[in-house]
Design a protein around this motif. Sequence first.
Motif, PDB file in Angstrom:
ATOM      1  N   CYS A 145      18.829  -5.855   5.903  1.00 21.87           N
ATOM      2  CA  CYS A 145      20.022  -6.694   5.885  1.00 21.87           C
ATOM      3  C   CYS A 145      19.617  -8.122   6.230  1.00 21.87           C
ATOM      4  O   CYS A 145      19.679  -8.522   7.403  1.00 21.87           O
ATOM      5  CB  CYS A 145      21.076  -6.187   6.870  1.00 21.87           C
ATOM      6  SG  CYS A 145      21.794  -4.588   6.422  1.00 21.87           S
ATOM      7  N   GLY A 148      22.845 -13.625   6.112  1.00 21.72           N
ATOM      8  CA  GLY A 148      23.810 -14.030   5.102  1.00 21.72           C
ATOM      9  C   GLY A 148      24.271 -12.932   4.182  1.00 21.72           C
ATOM     10  O   GLY A 148      25.159 -13.153   3.355  1.00 21.72           O
ATOM     11  N   ARG A 150      25.914 -10.046   4.860  1.00 28.08           N
ATOM     12  CA  ARG A 150      27.285  -9.604   5.130  1.00 28.08           C
ATOM     13  C   ARG A 150      28.301 -10.645   4.654  1.00 28.08           C
ATOM     14  O   ARG A 150      29.397 -10.284   4.208  1.00 28.08           O
ATOM     15  CB  ARG A 150      27.455  -9.308   6.620  1.00 28.08           C
ATOM     16  CG  ARG A 150      26.612  -8.118   7.101  1.00 28.08           C
ATOM     17  CD  ARG A 150      26.895  -7.775   8.553  1.00 28.08           C
ATOM     18  NE  ARG A 150      26.046  -6.681   9.014  1.00 28.08           N
ATOM     19  CZ  ARG A 150      26.347  -5.387   8.879  1.00 28.08           C
ATOM     20  NH1 ARG A 150      27.492  -5.045   8.311  1.00 28.08           N
ATOM     21  NH2 ARG A 150      25.519  -4.457   9.321  1.00 28.08           N
ATOM     22  N   GLU A 151      27.955 -11.936   4.747  1.00 25.46           N
ATOM     23  CA  GLU A 151      28.856 -12.967   4.244  1.00 25.46           C
ATOM     24  C   GLU A 151      28.998 -12.869   2.726  1.00 25.46           C
ATOM     25  O   GLU A 151      30.099 -13.038   2.178  1.00 25.46           O
ATOM     26  CB  GLU A 151      28.336 -14.359   4.643  1.00 25.46           C
ATOM     27  CG  GLU A 151      28.482 -14.705   6.119  1.00 25.46           C
ATOM     28  CD  GLU A 151      27.470 -13.979   6.994  1.00 25.46           C
ATOM     29  OE1 GLU A 151      26.516 -13.390   6.427  1.00 25.46           O
ATOM     30  OE2 GLU A 151      27.621 -13.991   8.227  1.00 25.46           O
ATOM     31  N   GLN A 152      27.895 -12.601   2.031  1.00 28.01           N
ATOM     32  CA  GLN A 152      27.974 -12.433   0.580  1.00 28.01           C
ATOM     33  C   GLN A 152      28.820 -11.221   0.208  1.00 28.01           C
ATOM     34  O   GLN A 152      29.619 -11.269  -0.727  1.00 28.01           O
ATOM     35  CB  GLN A 152      26.567 -12.279  -0.007  1.00 28.01           C
ATOM     36  CG  GLN A 152      25.699 -13.525   0.101  1.00 28.01           C
ATOM     37  CD  GLN A 152      24.387 -13.355  -0.644  1.00 28.01           C
ATOM     38  OE1 GLN A 152      24.370 -13.168  -1.857  1.00 28.01           O
ATOM     39  NE2 GLN A 152      23.275 -13.414   0.086  1.00 28.01           N
ATOM     40  N   GLU A 154      31.227  -9.885   1.973  1.00 30.79           N
ATOM     41  CA  GLU A 154      32.629 -10.173   2.265  1.00 30.79           C
ATOM     42  C   GLU A 154      33.237 -11.070   1.199  1.00 30.79           C
ATOM     43  O   GLU A 154      34.394 -10.906   0.816  1.00 30.79           O
ATOM     44  CB  GLU A 154      32.745 -10.824   3.645  1.00 30.79           C
ATOM     45  CG  GLU A 154      34.174 -11.096   4.081  1.00 30.79           C
ATOM     46  CD  GLU A 154      35.009  -9.822   4.169  1.00 30.79           C
ATOM     47  OE1 GLU A 154      36.241  -9.911   3.978  1.00 30.79           O
ATOM     48  OE2 GLU A 154      34.428  -8.745   4.429  1.00 30.79           O
ATOM     49  N   ALA A 155      32.440 -12.027   0.690  1.00 31.19           N
ATOM     50  CA  ALA A 155      32.936 -12.891  -0.385  1.00 31.19           C
ATOM     51  C   ALA A 155      33.237 -12.088  -1.640  1.00 31.19           C
ATOM     52  O   ALA A 155      34.234 -12.338  -2.328  1.00 31.19           O
ATOM     53  CB  ALA A 155      31.911 -13.985  -0.685  1.00 31.19           C
ATOM     54  N   ARG A 156      32.396 -11.117  -1.942  1.00 29.82           N
ATOM     55  CA  ARG A 156      32.650 -10.265  -3.109  1.00 29.82           C
ATOM     56  C   ARG A 156      33.899  -9.416  -2.900  1.00 29.82           C
ATOM     57  O   ARG A 156      34.691  -9.214  -3.828  1.00 29.82           O
ATOM     58  CB  ARG A 156      31.441  -9.372  -3.376  1.00 29.82           C
ATOM     59  CG  ARG A 156      30.192 -10.138  -3.786  1.00 29.82           C
ATOM     60  CD  ARG A 156      29.074  -9.207  -4.208  1.00 29.82           C
ATOM     61  NE  ARG A 156      27.885  -9.935  -4.648  1.00 29.82           N
ATOM     62  CZ  ARG A 156      26.981  -9.437  -5.469  1.00 29.82           C
ATOM     63  NH1 ARG A 156      27.104  -8.200  -5.918  1.00 29.82           N
ATOM     64  NH2 ARG A 156      25.935 -10.153  -5.833  1.00 29.82           N
ATOM     65  N   ARG A 157      34.096  -8.916  -1.693  1.00 31.70           N
ATOM     66  CA  ARG A 157      35.285  -8.109  -1.431  1.00 31.70           C
ATOM     67  C   ARG A 157      36.559  -8.940  -1.546  1.00 31.70           C
ATOM     68  O   ARG A 157      37.584  -8.460  -2.040  1.00 31.70           O
ATOM     69  CB  ARG A 157      35.180  -7.476  -0.050  1.00 31.70           C
ATOM     70  CG  ARG A 157      34.142  -6.365   0.038  1.00 31.70           C
ATOM     71  CD  ARG A 157      34.030  -5.808   1.440  1.00 31.70           C
ATOM     72  NE  ARG A 157      33.086  -4.692   1.503  1.00 31.70           N
ATOM     73  CZ  ARG A 157      32.720  -4.087   2.622  1.00 31.70           C
ATOM     74  NH1 ARG A 157      33.213  -4.500   3.794  1.00 31.70           N
ATOM     75  NH2 ARG A 157      31.855  -3.081   2.584  1.00 31.70           N
ATOM     76  N   GLN A 158      36.503 -10.178  -1.078  1.00 31.76           N
ATOM     77  CA  GLN A 158      37.674 -11.034  -1.176  1.00 31.76           C
ATOM     78  C   GLN A 158      37.997 -11.347  -2.634  1.00 31.76           C
ATOM     79  O   GLN A 158      39.166 -11.553  -2.981  1.00 31.76           O
ATOM     80  CB  GLN A 158      37.436 -12.339  -0.403  1.00 31.76           C
ATOM     81  CG  GLN A 158      37.348 -12.161   1.101  1.00 31.76           C
ATOM     82  CD  GLN A 158      38.640 -11.640   1.694  1.00 31.76           C
ATOM     83  OE1 GLN A 158      39.730 -11.946   1.222  1.00 31.76           O
ATOM     84  NE2 GLN A 158      38.519 -10.830   2.738  1.00 31.76           N
TER      85      GLN A 158
END
Length: 712
Positions: A145, A148, A150-152, A154-158
């Motif tokens: 992991c 960055g 987890r941020e990527q 989360e951006a895909r989930r949003q």
Amino acid sequence: MRLGVGAQGGSGVNSAQAVSGSLASNRASAAVQVVGGVFDSKAYLIGKVFADCNGNGVQDPEEPGVPGVRIYLEDGTYAVTDEQGKYSLYGLIPRLHVAKVDASTLPAGTRLEVLGNRNALDANSAFVDLTNGELHKTDFGLAGCPAGLREQIEARRQALKTPSEILQLSRTLFSENNTHLTATDARTAPASGAIQLPGAAPGPAGNTSPVAPLAMASGMAGITPFAGSPAPLGAVADPGGPYAPQAQGVPLPLNVPARAPLQEDSTALPTTVAVPATRAAAVDESDVADFRALRQKLRTEALEQKLPALDASVAFVNLSDGEVLGIAQTPVQVKGPLGTHFELTVNGTAVPRAQVGKMSSLEKTQVVAWEYIGVNLAPGRNRLAVRALDEFGTERGSAAITVLAPGELAHILIEAPPQAVADAATAVTVTIRLRDVNDLPVSARTPVTLSTTLGRWQRAAEAGSVDSGPSGNQVFVTGGALRLLLLPPAQPGKAELGATSGVVKATAAVEFTPNLRPLIGVGLVAGTLNLRNLSPSALQPAQSGDVFEREIRSVSRSFDGGKDDVGARTALFLKGKVLGSTLLTLAYDSDKPSDTTLFRDIQPDQFYPVYGDSSARGFDAQSTGKLYVMVQNGTNYVLYGDYSTQSDNPARQLTQYARALNGGKGHWQFGSLAVDGFASDTSSTQSVIEFRANGTSGPFQLDLRGVTNSQQ
């Protein structure tokens, strides 16, 4: 008609005829397709893509799934993982397959790790051994992991705004008519596209529905979009290919928030601040319906503050010579020496003193200023003249200017790039300008209806700019210009954009070219060798249902009196950029069954429809033949596979030749000259029978000589 448990699958024709003595009715027939339902012999593939942070090869509770990752099979079938990183494919032939991850859709700075021996030392792919009716699982894991990640994720989930399969399926279960429309000939189906769930409403190929069907252009085999390099959102926003804004160099996000509306540059004409329908009650558009009127209102309120900076010469304050006004009515501010009054004329007609709304003076600078309210102008050029007279009627000075005022809408201009990438995700900027007969901007709030033959105008919920409804795409243009977003199609082609307001219409052409991506390949070579001691005469012939998986049949050979046999199969799928600017799509299967429904033709409700995920599914390079090849450069292409000879070219309206064939087809265009050709080796011919009119609607006797299948 009754069907028992022993009924054989396939198609059949039932016929009925009523007979009474020597009288007989016509014979009615109906074709019936018998399917296995959820207890089908086809196989299922499920799995997930996850971040293996601790490197133990399994997904732990705190390790997230990765959305937006594309997994290909060797026949061009693919799935895009959902927000939990899960995917599923159904209706697969029970035999050996290969699943491969499209590395361009992985998060930036990540790589996959080997999870088992079926990876065959390649973490990006895995062998998939399917048997009859099996639900098989194949997972892929990211190695570690990195910062960055987890941020990527989360951006895909949003970016995913996809209803679950259960919700989409319920639209069919509770709809009045849930029938499916299927093509009469499988060869007319597109070679590339996305699988739509039953009842799923068609939507743009953006984020409204990741299973939206992708329409074909002119019967031409499609090109699913791909990125030139790994993209932030992978394949989240696009079921037919990854999100690739860098392909066109347009740094506009797919979703534009309402707080950042698309506008012209500050030096250009102001545009409408459009409001999504869901927020219409919260914002009163009438308050901002005319930016120029608002600007002039602010200038009027500041007239007293301008007096200290004005001299005593006669002149106009708020207008300048040659200025283009937004509307045909304006306040007029004039100034002159203290102790005078003004006479204002517009095109030689005096403006009554009753329209003077404000008089201001300043003893220190010996200046007086008047403001006329609501001065009407004629469309086009207007001459404004002012005279300053003292109390004896003596002229103390004068000034004159010419201003331009817009008239009624005369024509519409559509400004769009001549070429754009057909990636189904990167928004193309389109500007609509309204002009009068003098080519002046029409700034009044004007309704405009938009249309396009390819692509889709972005909806209000996405861009805050377009209201999409049953009557079409409606926008209101204020200030004379409006910039919009157009989501491109997934397949290349020439689109015609249209804008209509009343009887005024305008069109513009945009050529969508294929999105070139790095070459990806997935395939396998399989072989079998059977050595038996028993004579074939001592064995009972095996039936197709007696085996666990489909045997290799096309390339096989028996020897040693039938005791031994050998077979081999090769299957591969290739897609990507070759020779600099050419896109190659190739698929081949040496043992493709001729009696098997292709993935593109599968109705999802023929199988168990819910697998615990909401992944998008699609297909590429599918054909009824063993080989499919598509070479495309711009809108020119050559293909070998399934195609339709029908064209939507208006020049061929009277010379259409509509056939569904498997063979070669090509298209070449140079300027206004377009050349299309096709070739196919087929045993069928077209027969045209003409009937002499007799005043009735039939029946007519058909000449069926040479017809081998009356159902077609």
